[in-house]
Scaffold this active site. Sequence first.
Site, PDB file in Angstrom:
ATOM      1  N   PRO A 126       0.733  -1.162  -0.085  1.00 40.72           N
ATOM      2  CA  PRO A 126      -0.054   0.012  -0.020  1.00 40.72           C
ATOM      3  C   PRO A 126       0.763   1.275   0.036  1.00 40.72           C
ATOM      4  CG  PRO A 126      -0.631  -1.685   1.685  1.00 40.72           C
ATOM      5  CD  PRO A 126       0.723  -1.958   1.133  1.00 40.72           C
ATOM      6  N   GLU A 127       0.647   1.966  -0.871  1.00 37.76           N
ATOM      7  CA  GLU A 127       1.419   3.495  -0.957  1.00 37.76           C
ATOM      8  C   GLU A 127       0.320   4.621  -0.481  1.00 37.76           C
ATOM      9  OE1 GLU A 127       3.234   3.744  -4.882  1.00 37.76           O
ATOM     10  OE2 GLU A 127       3.260   1.396  -4.849  1.00 37.76           O
ATOM     11  N   LYS A 137       2.900   6.625   4.220  1.00 38.26           N
ATOM     12  CA  LYS A 137       2.311   5.441   4.248  1.00 38.26           C
ATOM     13  C   LYS A 137       1.903   5.252   5.631  1.00 38.26           C
ATOM     14  CE  LYS A 137       5.225   3.743   0.450  1.00 38.26           C
ATOM     15  NZ  LYS A 137       6.271   2.825   0.166  1.00 38.26           N
ATOM     16  N   ARG A 157      14.330  -3.565  -7.539  1.00 35.98           N
ATOM     17  CA  ARG A 157      12.691  -3.397  -7.596  1.00 35.98           C
ATOM     18  C   ARG A 157      12.233  -3.708  -8.841  1.00 35.98           C
ATOM     19  NH1 ARG A 157      10.697  -0.743  -3.210  1.00 35.98           N
ATOM     20  NH2 ARG A 157       9.068  -1.451  -4.009  1.00 35.98           N
TER      21      ARG A 157
END
Length: 280
Positions: free
Chosen positions: A2-3, A54, A270
Amino acid sequence: MPELPEVETVRLFLDQHILGKTISSIEIFSPKSFVGDQKNAINQEIVFTSRLGKQLSLHLKNGLILLFHLKMTGQVIIGDSVFGHPTPKEDKSILPNKSTRVVFTFSDHTKLFFNDQRKFGWVKVLDKDELVEAQKNVGVDVLSSAFTDKYFYQQLQSTSRSIKVVLLDQSKFAGVGNIYDNDALFLSKINPSISSNKITKKQAKVLRQNLIDLMNESLFHGGSTAKDNKYIHPDGTIGEHQYHFRVYQRSGGPCLVCQTPIKRIKIAGRGTFYCPRCQK
Ligand SMILES: [Zn+2]
């Protein structure tokens, strides 16, 4: 993970459904997931909520704060007379389930479940000084007024790491994660591998605006429930911004501008998605 838009969507839900409610009990199923003395939060009303990057804060009447970080797989789910007993999409099980780490029960019998399959997330009970200490390395929230063109450009100039990695640095730009990082670079026609300090003032201006616009667009869509299906709303439904991804999780698919297949590479471990033609 979740961002910013996902955490903000959760916060807005909680604002609607648990503000003014009083915590009557807290059950902890995983000690690792709850830090502090839960007794200090009992019989306390939730008076307001806030968010930095966040991290989500529930402010209690006695001045203490319940600070949540959902990390990779955290979920906040509410069961009440409006939603009934919630069933998360991924496993259809009744809550609490095997991923439930903490359950908050309110005096009107509403329950708030903190689920976290991978156990990287946490809830902490903190006083105001401890909250400041806990967030001392969290930078400027990208939806705050402090996230100016000047601040953004200065931060980009201060390092030669790749722009893709720098955007993920929570000590500079709180709230940006891999989804909006990839898509904002695409919209700005910037190659994710280039050094941050090679970004021009003009490019920085465009990139900052694209980041802000994407956050707001995703917020409007209720956040992104990406392929792992881990992010859900507190009522068990899913976000819809994943239907609007530009390059994120679209490797091999046509670029929305030039039809060139989207490439996936790794930068600093990433997953990085980009159009090799539009983002030279
Ligand atoms: Zn393209």
